[in-house]
Design a protein around this motif. Structure first.
Motif, PDB file in Angstrom:
ATOM      1  N   GLU A  28      48.847 -70.196 120.359  1.00  0.00           N
ATOM      2  CA  GLU A  28      47.552 -70.371 121.023  1.00  0.00           C
ATOM      3  C   GLU A  28      46.373 -70.189 120.062  1.00  0.00           C
ATOM      4  N   ASN A  29      46.450 -69.207 119.187  1.00  0.00           N
ATOM      5  CA  ASN A  29      45.346 -68.935 118.254  1.00  0.00           C
ATOM      6  C   ASN A  29      45.544 -69.662 116.912  1.00  0.00           C
ATOM      7  N   HIS A  30      46.080 -70.874 116.957  1.00  0.00           N
ATOM      8  CA  HIS A  30      46.413 -71.577 115.714  1.00  0.00           C
ATOM      9  C   HIS A  30      45.195 -71.875 114.836  1.00  0.00           C
ATOM     10  N   ILE A  31      44.020 -72.010 115.419  1.00  0.00           N
ATOM     11  CA  ILE A  31      42.826 -72.265 114.594  1.00  0.00           C
ATOM     12  C   ILE A  31      42.565 -71.063 113.683  1.00  0.00           C
ATOM     13  N   GLU A  32      42.771 -69.863 114.196  1.00  0.00           N
ATOM     14  CA  GLU A  32      42.629 -68.664 113.354  1.00  0.00           C
ATOM     15  C   GLU A  32      43.654 -68.700 112.220  1.00  0.00           C
ATOM     16  N   ASP A  33      44.865 -69.126 112.543  1.00  0.00           N
ATOM     17  CA  ASP A  33      45.893 -69.269 111.507  1.00  0.00           C
ATOM     18  C   ASP A  33      45.484 -70.314 110.478  1.00  0.00           C
ATOM     19  N   PHE A  34      44.953 -71.446 110.948  1.00  0.00           N
ATOM     20  CA  PHE A  34      44.511 -72.507 110.032  1.00  0.00           C
ATOM     21  C   PHE A  34      43.493 -71.968 109.039  1.00  0.00           C
ATOM     22  N   ASP A  35      42.553 -71.169 109.541  1.00  0.00           N
ATOM     23  CA  ASP A  35      41.477 -70.663 108.685  1.00  0.00           C
ATOM     24  C   ASP A  35      41.971 -69.692 107.615  1.00  0.00           C
ATOM     25  N   LYS A  36      43.176 -69.161 107.768  1.00  0.00           N
ATOM     26  CA  LYS A  36      43.747 -68.238 106.787  1.00  0.00           C
ATOM     27  C   LYS A  36      44.552 -68.953 105.704  1.00  0.00           C
ATOM     28  N   VAL A  37      44.792 -70.245 105.882  1.00  0.00           N
ATOM     29  CA  VAL A  37      45.596 -70.999 104.921  1.00  0.00           C
ATOM     30  C   VAL A  37      44.764 -71.291 103.678  1.00  0.00           C
ATOM     31  N   ALA A  38      45.342 -71.066 102.518  1.00  0.00           N
ATOM     32  CA  ALA A  38      44.629 -71.240 101.245  1.00  0.00           C
ATOM     33  C   ALA A  38      44.698 -72.699 100.786  1.00  0.00           C
ATOM     34  N   ILE A  39      43.876 -73.526 101.408  1.00  0.00           N
ATOM     35  CA  ILE A  39      43.829 -74.947 101.041  1.00  0.00           C
ATOM     36  C   ILE A  39      42.584 -75.199 100.212  1.00  0.00           C
ATOM     37  N   ASP A  40      42.778 -75.858  99.078  1.00  0.00           N
ATOM     38  CA  ASP A  40      41.656 -76.249  98.225  1.00  0.00           C
ATOM     39  C   ASP A  40      41.050 -77.546  98.778  1.00  0.00           C
TER      40      ASP A  40
END
Length: 184
Positions: A28-40
């Motif tokens: 459900e909180n996948h957007i929070e997870d997305f924001d933690k991913v180290a993408i350049d």
């Protein structure tokens, strides 16, 4: 060349269903997870599995990308979306004993998956025209890439933990491949 392999973020699977190739919802909180991913933001090439759980991550970062079906997760065939506990024992026990060579009904065996994944991997390595590449995919795909670099037996691939939403960095210098970082 530097290749960043990232596993999609965590999925919502409260019933412990078998999933590989099939789409399954993110938590459900996948957007929070997305924001933690180290993408350049400076990738020369971005590739994604066709799974929505992978594409959603790339789209969140507004990156231009190509879909490659060879980056799909293992195909569990008839077992997809079934609870692991509901899969008939006479089907699953032989697979547990030899998941490298035994395939689920209407699925693929690990050797077939390995051929599929290595075809895209070898194409990417052969080109070496990119400085930095991002690949959003699955744990099985990433484990097979590690296996190809380290040349350990396929039946040991689950000894490597590939964390959701974490980056694995591989460097390529001519024909020398080095695993630089895991789960960062």
């Amino acid at each position: 060349m530097e290749i960043h392999l990232i596993r999609h973020t965590a999925v919502h699977n409260p019933d412990n269903v078998c999933y590989g190739r099939s789409d399954i919802s993110l938590v459900e909180n996948h957007i929070e997870d997305f924001d933690k991913v180290a993408i350049d933001q400076d990738y020369d090439l971005v590739l994604s599995s066709p799974a929505l759980r992978c594409q959603s991550l790339v789209q969140h970062y507004n990156l231009s990308y190509d879909i490659d079906p060879r980056l799909s997760e293992y195909n569990f065939g008839n077992w997809e979306q079934q609870k692991w506990s509901d899969i008939p024992k006479d089907e699953i026990e032989p697979w547990y004993d030899d998941f490298v060579n035994i395939k689920p009904p209407n699925g693929e065996d690990l050797l077939e998956m390995q051929l599929r994944v290595m075809s895209v991997w070898e194409e990417l390595i052969a080109k070496q025209k990119y400085k930095k590449v991002l690949v959003i995919t699955h744990a099985g795909v990433i484990r097979l890439v590690f296996q190809s670099i380290l040349a350990f037996p396929l039946d040991k691939m689950f000894n490597i933990f590939v964390e959701h939403g974490k980056k694995n960095i591989i460097t390529v210098d001519k024909k020398i491949l080095t695993i630089k970082q895991i789960n960062v």
